[in-house]
Design an enzyme around this catalytic site. Structure first.
Site, PDB file in Angstrom:
ATOM      1  N   ASP A  53     -30.708-116.257  49.557  1.00 25.50           N
ATOM      2  CA  ASP A  53     -31.008-117.680  49.389  1.00 25.50           C
ATOM      3  C   ASP A  53     -30.197-118.303  48.244  1.00 25.50           C
ATOM      4  OD1 ASP A  53     -32.748-116.044  47.687  1.00 25.50           O
ATOM      5  OD2 ASP A  53     -33.773-117.894  47.157  1.00 25.50           O
TER       6      ASP A  53
ATOM      7  N   HIS B 128     -33.243-121.549  44.909  1.00 21.78           N
ATOM      8  CA  HIS B 128     -33.794-120.646  45.912  1.00 21.78           C
ATOM      9  C   HIS B 128     -34.240-121.453  47.128  1.00 21.78           C
ATOM     10  CE1 HIS B 128     -34.836-117.479  42.774  1.00 21.78           C
ATOM     11  NE2 HIS B 128     -34.871-118.555  42.006  1.00 21.78           N
TER      12      HIS B 128
ATOM     13  N   HIS C  29     -29.678-117.923  44.150  1.00 21.10           N
ATOM     14  CA  HIS C  29     -30.288-116.607  43.935  1.00 21.10           C
ATOM     15  C   HIS C  29     -29.345-115.506  44.428  1.00 21.10           C
ATOM     16  CE1 HIS C  29     -34.343-114.198  44.184  1.00 21.10           C
ATOM     17  NE2 HIS C  29     -33.581-113.807  43.192  1.00 21.10           N
TER      18      HIS C  29
ATOM     19  N   GLU D 137     -37.197-123.836  43.677  1.00 21.08           N
ATOM     20  CA  GLU D 137     -37.278-123.480  45.092  1.00 21.08           C
ATOM     21  C   GLU D 137     -37.194-124.746  45.938  1.00 21.08           C
ATOM     22  OE1 GLU D 137     -37.765-120.436  46.439  1.00 21.08           O
ATOM     23  OE2 GLU D 137     -38.609-119.194  44.819  1.00 21.08           O
TER      24      GLU D 137
HETATM   25 ZN    ZN Z   1     -34.836-116.665  45.760  1.00 24.55          ZN
END
Ligand code: ZN
Length: 188
Positions: A167, A36, A157, A118
């Protein structure tokens, strides 16, 4: 970095436990890794707001954008900042709340069987080299601990929630990640 397989935490990274997690379904094999991007507010880097967001302490009065998200209860297993710092919010054996409504290979609810990472960033700003280097190092550790996460099961994602999510976006260089992951591997 090293993974403590008993605790599910990485050594030598910052730990900020998030309440936004639960147990994975019993007997389920973790076999997917989801990449992400996030920055809060979007496009601003180096803020403390992602930490706050993932620990339900984001002050919605700080920025108009936060009013729309402060009620959400989400998390990821780890964040890699622009400088390559790693923050871990959820131990890997627990179910982090990063994917939302999603499906992969005909299976719904990817949070059950995935690890979420992330990168601090946006869809359109190039990520930093150190982010890729740290990501590759982390992915190799995760693959050693969870061998069902083969490299073809590392997805964005946007792949598992194409109608809702974009993303990590076009700025993410999958080729570079693949190259870094193959370094040091034996082909004989
Ligand atoms: Zn995401």
């Amino acid at each position: 970095m090293q993974i403590n397989l008993d605790s599910g935490w990485l050594h030598n990274v910052r730990h900020l436990p998030s309440p936004n997690c639960n147990e994975r379904p019993e007997g389920l094999v973790v076999d997917l890794l989801v990449i992400h991007n996030i920055s809060l507010p979007p496009g601003e880097f180096g803020t403390p707001h992602v930490d706050a967001f993932f620990t339900n302490t984001l002050d919605h009065s700080i920025h108009p954008y936060f009013e729309g998200i402060a009620h959400l209860k989400v998390s990821s297993h780890c964040l890699i900042t622009r400088e390559g710092e790693v923050i871990q919010y959820v131990p890997f054996h627990k179910r982090a709340w990063h994917a939302g409504a999603s499906s992969f290979g005909g299976r719904e609810d990817c949070n059950d069987f995935s690890i979420g990472i992330e990168l601090e960033g946006t869809d359109f700003v190039p990520f930093t080299l150190v982010q890729y280097q740290v990501l590759a190092e982390m992915v190799k550790l995760i693959q050693a601990a969870y061998p069902a996460i083969t490299t073809d099961r590392i997805v964005g994602h946007s792949t598992i929630a194409p109608e809702r999510k974009t993303d990590p976006g076009p700025a993410f260089n999958w080729t570079l990640l693949g190259t870094l992951l193959s370094v040091g591997q034996s082909y004989d």
